[in-house]
Write an enzyme that holds these catalytic residues in place. Structure first.
Site, PDB file in Angstrom:
ATOM      1  N   SER A 218      11.520  -3.593  15.744  1.00 36.77           N
ATOM      2  CA  SER A 218      10.667  -2.219  15.343  1.00 36.77           C
ATOM      3  C   SER A 218      11.802  -1.441  15.666  1.00 36.77           C
ATOM      4  O   SER A 218      13.011  -1.386  15.254  1.00 36.77           O
ATOM      5  CB  SER A 218       9.471  -2.100  16.061  1.00 36.77           C
ATOM      6  N   ASP A 384       3.232  -7.193   7.332  1.00 36.60           N
ATOM      7  CA  ASP A 384       3.356  -5.905   8.379  1.00 36.60           C
ATOM      8  C   ASP A 384       3.451  -4.734   7.170  1.00 36.60           C
ATOM      9  O   ASP A 384       4.032  -4.879   6.315  1.00 36.60           O
ATOM     10  CB  ASP A 384       4.758  -5.936   8.647  1.00 36.60           C
ATOM     11  N   HIS A 413       2.364  -5.784  11.843  1.00 31.96           N
ATOM     12  CA  HIS A 413       3.846  -5.233  12.650  1.00 31.96           C
ATOM     13  C   HIS A 413       3.660  -5.722  13.894  1.00 31.96           C
ATOM     14  O   HIS A 413       4.698  -6.269  14.394  1.00 31.96           O
ATOM     15  CB  HIS A 413       3.743  -3.766  12.544  1.00 31.96           C
TER      16      HIS A 413
END
EC number: 2.3.1.31
Lengths: 436, 436
Positions: A218, A384, A413
């Site tokens: 991320s 995701d 995610h």
């Protein structure tokens, strides 16, 4: 300079935790649609055992907690280095920057065993380890570093620093400016590149010239990519999970109501709330709710909560109505973040994510990625919805040396944090490659 | 009672508009990644030509606009009926309810040509027609009703009412309570079933016993399903677009930060802001931003805006930083809604959507849907991330007589409004079926 690398215990229980320390199942029990299984206590604030912050008697009393780590708080596993001034990409200098970091293992003689672990938005240096004094949450990748584990500290020297602009020991908006008062609204705009520049200075101070691997997911993946592009000759491996070569319009869009939620909270006071007795917890909590939904999936939330009412509450009533279980769940995550994070850091780091574009001033993304020399592993989570796999496909396609890996998860995610077995295998494989 | 059915012009220009009257392309030009193409004016508030509200000189001056239609405002195409008291599913009575509605065409002798059109969250009775006095936006399905069009008013008698709890002429929180003051925070909790009950009373007052077709999308689809379940013998056809048999945990989750955004706005004043000189526009705008992103798709936003800066602005700067184009776009939609909608209605209708579950007190969704006798058409948008097609699959599978139709669109949930050609064909086909 001399730096002591303190070796911590690396035997950690393989608890399953979600993004930035929130347990995957949050004490909300296994997936079930019965109210009692969703929240047995009925009191979301009462069950966050993982975040107990046990201050010792010698610690100074905190005035009003804003979730930031401060001088005088228990250091936990943190070490600190002052890296001096950081020149900022968008102009100006951030003076006398301090970076908090944790390490596991030892730097070898050749200096070629450094694994740099990059945390996500609300993570910190505490990659593995228990919760306790100084650490509101247990490690956010708690099974990653362990003897015999994916990253074995008997072999690798693992470094994780709190990001520039953060609130867990590195210089950020809650840190004192040169005048001794918190930076607050005066904290400058920082980009992902500034954050990587600070990490480069940290490694310089630690006498580390090259990185055997940089790994992050991320927002941490953004820094990992930036490392490989900015310092192509110093990065041997780059492992990017659930990330993107540049923040997309959709990601920027999701950030906008989060930023506004904090800024519109009267208790935010333009960012200068530290001297007062109120904190923008409502705004930060609102931001967190929005973000948290994007971190999960439509089907997982529905399978898990359905239309169940929170135990003892009636959601079909106006005004002071009760809650659906999924609302209680979001309340829980909102309150939990407010207790361990600083709203100004949330704003600064969110804007840094928006800045992310490895192609800026480099002839575009393709051109920038073409200079990478690291052996790359690009990983996405199949479900995701915030960093969809197509972004990893693009990244993979543009990298000179890259392997594509996939995490299969119901969690969206957050799968890059929750699916520790899959993540561990991927990282282990990536570290194995290219070895002598 | 005698009711006059005023026939309006049904020749409307086939402009392409998105949900609840916002143009599909919003004056933001064709899909392009150049800043100039994204927003030529650079001033989002200046380009909302479609929502010009031209009050005639005889209209009383508005104090502070809260977006609600009020007695004394131009009526536009509205007609009104007082339907008396409405008994509420969750207890209590809403007294002396007024419903605003518009009609096209004429009721035939047999009384079997009624098409009831159900609007979505921020829609209203203005299904087709121009913007102008009394109507902030042009019709939200502007090509649906037209001579020779999908629903021909030479053949069908089309009725669209403003939903109970709304703010465009029907009784809602901005309407006067029996004491003459706006309901505000005192407005009761209403469910989708209450809204359908009010519509049933409206049709009773209009002397209409049965409905040839009920059609609606999103929240309007919820009412359409409820009609078919609650009044199985009175509904010949039911056309449900981009909707669900019950609100899911994910949908409830998305609503939560929207509700909080409004309630946390100090100008909301607990819902009793009408007497003051401030409106919770910031909170309503925040809610709208969240909602709008869920109405669109990841890829469409990225294709359209990418990382473009708003013209003349620099998004990579702290504090008073400029905006990305996608942020300007969301600002535009936030401001636009605040000018034409009431925050209390947004809360009431959002909670009504959360209440939606055709299976409640009916033995579950399957059991409830098994009683439907209407010829149903269940439609989803392939890219809808808020009401994913699986929900339409479930609905279709449980209905005794149902056809499944699909809208192909880049626009996600809003596709049910934007893809007027596809929607028109589907509705035309549905109306054709089962005719003598």
């Amino acid at each position: 300079m001399t730096v002591t690398h303190r070796k911590q215990s690396t035997r950690v229980s393989p608890a399953r935790h979600a993004a930035d320390g929130s347990p995957a199942r949050d004490g909300f029990g296994p997936a079930t649609r019965t109210p009692s299984g969703v929240d047995p206590s009925g009191a979301p604030s009462g069950r966050a055992g993982a975040e107990a912050h046990v201050d010792g008697p010698a610690d100074p009393p905190r005035r009003v907690s804003d979730g930031a780590w401060r001088e005088g708080d228990p250091v936990g596993g943190r070490q600190f280095v002052h890296i001096g001034d950081v020149e900022l990409e968008r102009g100006g200098v951030l003076p006398d920057v301090r970076i908090a970091y944790e390490t596991w293992g030892r730097l070898n003689e050749a200096g070629d065993n450094v694994v740099l672990v990059e945390h996500a938005l609300t993570g910190d240096s505490h990659v593995v380890g228990e919760a306790g004094p100084g650490h509101a949450s247990p490690g956010w990748w708690n099974s990653l570093v362990a003897s015999g584990g994916p990253v074995d500290p008997d072999e690798w020297f693992v470094i994780a620093s709190n990001v520039l602009g953060g609130c867990q020991g590195s210089t950020g908006p809650s840190s004192p400016a040169p005048d001794g008062q918190p930076w607050g609204s005066r904290f400058p705009y920082v980009t992902v590149r500034d954050q990587v520049a600070a990490e480069r200075l940290l490694l310089d101070r630690l006498g580390i010239a090259r990185v055997a691997a940089v790994v992050g997911g991320s927002m941490g993946g953004m820094r990992a990519i930036e490392w490989a592009v900015t310092h192509p000759d110093d990065v041997d491996r780059c492992i990017v999970l659930a990330s993107t070569p540049s923040a997309t319009a959709d990601q920027i869009a999701w950030c906008q109501p989060q930023l506004l939620a904090i800024r519109q909270d009267p208790d935010f006071a333009g960012g200068d709330y530290y001297a007062g007795d109120r904190r923008p917890d409502a705004g930060l909590g609102l931001a967190r709710r929005i973000a948290h939904i994007t971190y999960r999936t439509e089907s997982e939330l529905d399978e898990r909560f359905g239309r169940a009412a929170q135990l003892g509450e009636d959601p079909l009533r106006a005004g002071d109505r009760g809650r659906f279980a999924v609302e209680s769940y979001l309340d829980h995550h909102a309150g939990k973040l407010a207790r361990r994070f600083d709203a100004n850091s949330y704003v600064v780091l969110t804007e840094a994510m928006n800045s992310h574009d490895v192609g800026r001033d480099r002839g575009g993304v393709q051109q920038a990625l073409s200079r990478v020399r690291a052996d790359c592993t690009v990983v996405s989570v199949d479900t995701d919805r915030l960093y969809p796999p197509r972004l990893s496909d693009d990244l993979h396609a543009a990298l000179p040396v890259s392997r594509r890996a996939h995490i299969v998860s119901d969690f969206g995610h957050d799968g890059f944090l929750i699916e520790e077995d899959q993540v561990g295998r991927i990282i282990r494989d990536a570290l194995e490659r290219g070895r002598g």
